[in-house]
Motif scaffolding. Structure first.
Motif, mmCIF file in Angstrom:
data_model
loop_
_atom_site.group_PDB
_atom_site.id
_atom_site.type_symbol
_atom_site.label_atom_id
_atom_site.label_comp_id
_atom_site.label_asym_id
_atom_site.label_seq_id
_atom_site.Cartn_x
_atom_site.Cartn_y
_atom_site.Cartn_z
ATOM 1 N N ARG A 7 16.455 -3.169 26.066
ATOM 2 C CA ARG A 7 16.135 -3.103 27.499
ATOM 3 C C ARG A 7 17.007 -4.071 28.296
ATOM 4 N NH1 ARG A 7 11.177 -1.318 29.157
ATOM 5 N NH2 ARG A 7 12.029 -1.725 31.231
ATOM 6 N N ARG A 52 17.440 -5.932 31.757
ATOM 7 C CA ARG A 52 16.674 -6.328 32.939
ATOM 8 C C ARG A 52 17.384 -7.485 33.651
ATOM 9 N NH1 ARG A 52 12.529 -6.227 28.994
ATOM 10 N NH2 ARG A 52 10.998 -4.558 29.237
ATOM 11 N N ASN A 57 13.080 -6.579 23.917
ATOM 12 C CA ASN A 57 12.135 -5.500 24.196
ATOM 13 C C ASN A 57 10.680 -5.925 24.299
ATOM 14 O OD1 ASN A 57 14.480 -3.999 23.987
ATOM 15 N ND2 ASN A 57 13.445 -2.270 23.063
ATOM 16 N N GLU A 104 7.918 -7.251 26.541
ATOM 17 C CA GLU A 104 7.717 -7.342 27.985
ATOM 18 C C GLU A 104 7.072 -8.682 28.338
ATOM 19 O OE1 GLU A 104 5.978 -4.154 30.033
ATOM 20 O OE2 GLU A 104 7.185 -2.607 29.044
#
Length: 510
Positions: free
Chosen positions: A130, A132, A433, A435
């Motif tokens: 991911r 971000r 990954n 969160e």
């Protein structure tokens, strides 16, 4: 010396053993491949940016794959924007084919199937590492340009960031940003006016609508923690080969706002964190931007200016940008003029506008006595391209119609099982990954609002209690004062009443 020998010498004149090269293929003359007339690109000049262009089905993606493979072998990490979803095969060796063998025989290069170290990254909920970034990392200027706001609205965004800095409120995601905008014109209006001046409700409303637009394109998935560290793009494997970082973008083709936001943030982060490198003989990182028109077509003027500035400056950090698109005109002239390597696959002339575009494209290449450039552009076959690069001294190499070499890796995607195995072995998946939703501006402002509301209710209750006690005290005091008044006491006494009645009785008898 015949024409073919003269052409061979013309093409290979700059090929030396000094420095490192990437061989793209072998030059062609009059439609025939000249064996061993290798078209080389010095590794030293690959941070000067480049373009891979051509009509659909002419071999752009395979050229991108060849460049990525050879850069990885030289120890240079690569980023690939995989819009169409057909680049994951780099992680597996080519199964080979008779046509590949035939092509390489004509070129004069041996063909060796290979797999390469690959990392799969994603901006969305797809499988992969991911990517971000936080709102704070973008800063007010970049956020304003991405949202394409007015000068007044940009000023408000700057004030919002200043308030968050002054009050130690982390701006991590879009819900933080929306909350502080609402707070500035509602519960915190007085506080903002005292410290920073009046903030228009209409302006904050307009900014909120821009944020919602970005949110609807997936911005809520991109903004947040854990922030991706660009240094993780520079990894090499145990064999010294650079990692090929493939960013899966198949599900954001219709979300150009998110795509351009990500691209600009990544470039800005790389530029701000990478050290100055200059011309060291090899690039630090190469980035291929497939379907580049998605960035430029939807970008505002302010955003385009930002991209153009970064393109001009980022090569000093050792970073090369390569734009992959159907037509060179998809890329702004200010960017096009900065490009050192140009690989032009065939263009198709179906209309007068197409023919005009081809003539303009031909003018971007060096003059040559061996080709009618405009004519060659429409007659190139699949896997063939016009190539113009920069030599080690920064001068354009001879223009060469080139039979491009085939990729060493698979020219197809990974199976679901292969992709799962790749992700299970990824160190970056484990790192990014999970969160994270730590306390930030949203939670802190909600807490502040709740405390203010609690204090307000408490104060209101205190005032009501005081008012009630005051009224009760006044009533009690009034009754008490009445009882203690001597005149009233005399007038209401039994003796006084009897005396008055006695007088009245005597008078009536008389």
């Amino acid at each position: 010396m015949n024409k073919q020998e003269a052409f061979f010498n013309h093409i290979t004149e700059g090929n030396t053993n000094k420095g490192e090269y990437i061989t793209l293929g072998s030059a062609m003359l009059d439609g025939k491949t000249i064996k061993n007339a290798f078209v080389n690109v010095p590794l030293k000049t690959m941070n000067r940016h480049g373009l891979i262009a051509g009509a659909t089905g002419t071999g752009k993606t395979k050229t991108l794959q060849v460049l990525a493979e050879n850069l990885s072998e030289k120890g240079v990490p690569v980023i690939l924007m995989d819009i169409k979803g057909d680049l994951s095969g780099l992680a597996q060796p080519s199964p080979g084919h008779a046509k590949i063998d035939e092509r390489h025989e004509a070129i004069g290069l041996p063909f060796e199937p290979k797999a390469f170290p690959v990392e799969i990254l994603t901006l969305s909920a797809q499988n992969g590492v991911r990517l971000r970034a936080t709102i704070s990392e973008f800063g007010p200027v970049l956020i304003s340009r991405i949202l394409d706001v007015t000068e007044t609205q940009a000023g408000i965004i700057s004030v919002i960031f200043k308030y968050c800095d002054d009050n130690k409120l982390p701006l991590l995601d879009l819900k933080d940003f929306k909350k502080i905008l609402q707070y500035a014109t509602d519960e915190g209006k007085k506080e903002f006016e005292e410290a920073y001046g009046r903030i228009s409700t209409a302006s904050t409303g307009a900014i909120l609508r821009k944020i919602v637009e970005l949110e609807q394109q997936g911005g809520d998935l991109f903004f947040g923690e854990k922030s991706f560290d660009p240094q993780d793009l520079l990894r090499v494997d145990e064999n010294g080969r650079g990692y090929i970082n493939i960013i899966r973008l198949t599900d954001i083709q219709d979300k150009p706002k998110l795509f351009s936001t990500f691209m600009l943030s990544l470039l800005a982060e790389i530029y701000s964190t990478f050290p100055e490198q200059g011309d060291t003989g090899r690039p630090e990182l190469i980035m291929f931007i497939d379907e580049a028109h998605l960035i430029f077509n939807e970008a505002s003027k302010a955003l385009l200016n930002q991209i153009e500035s970064i393109v001009k400056l980022i090569r000093s950090k050792g970073v090369g940008l390569y734009f992959v698109t159907q037509n060179p005109t998809d890329v702004p002239e200010a960017v096009l003029s900065q490009l050192g390597l140009k690989v032009q696959h065939a263009l198709r002339a179906f209309t007068a506008k197409d023919r005009k575009a081809i003539k303009l494209t031909a003018q971007n290449y060096p003059d040559t006595e061996y080709y009618d450039t405009a004519s060659v552009l429409t007659s190139l076959g699949t896997g063939e391209a016009l190539v113009s690069a920069l030599n080690e001294k920064g001068r354009p190499t001879p223009l060469a119609a080139t039979m491009m070499r085939a990729p060493m890796s698979r020219m197809d995607i990974l199976t679901d099982t292969e992709l799962e195995n790749l992700l299970n072995n990824s160190k970056l998946v484990k790192k990014y990954n999970e969160e994270v939703d730590r306390e930030s501006a949203y939670e802190m402002l909600n807490e502040k609002i709740e405390q203010a509301e609690a204090e307000e209710l408490k104060e209101k209750a205190r005032k009501e209690k005081e008012a009630l006690e005051k009224a009760k005290s006044k009533s009690t005091s009034s009754r008490k004062s009445t009882r203690m008044n001597p005149i009233v006491k005399v007038l209401t006494s039994a003796t006084f009443i009897r005396s008055v009645f006695g007088i009245l009785t005597k008078v009536m008898k008389k």
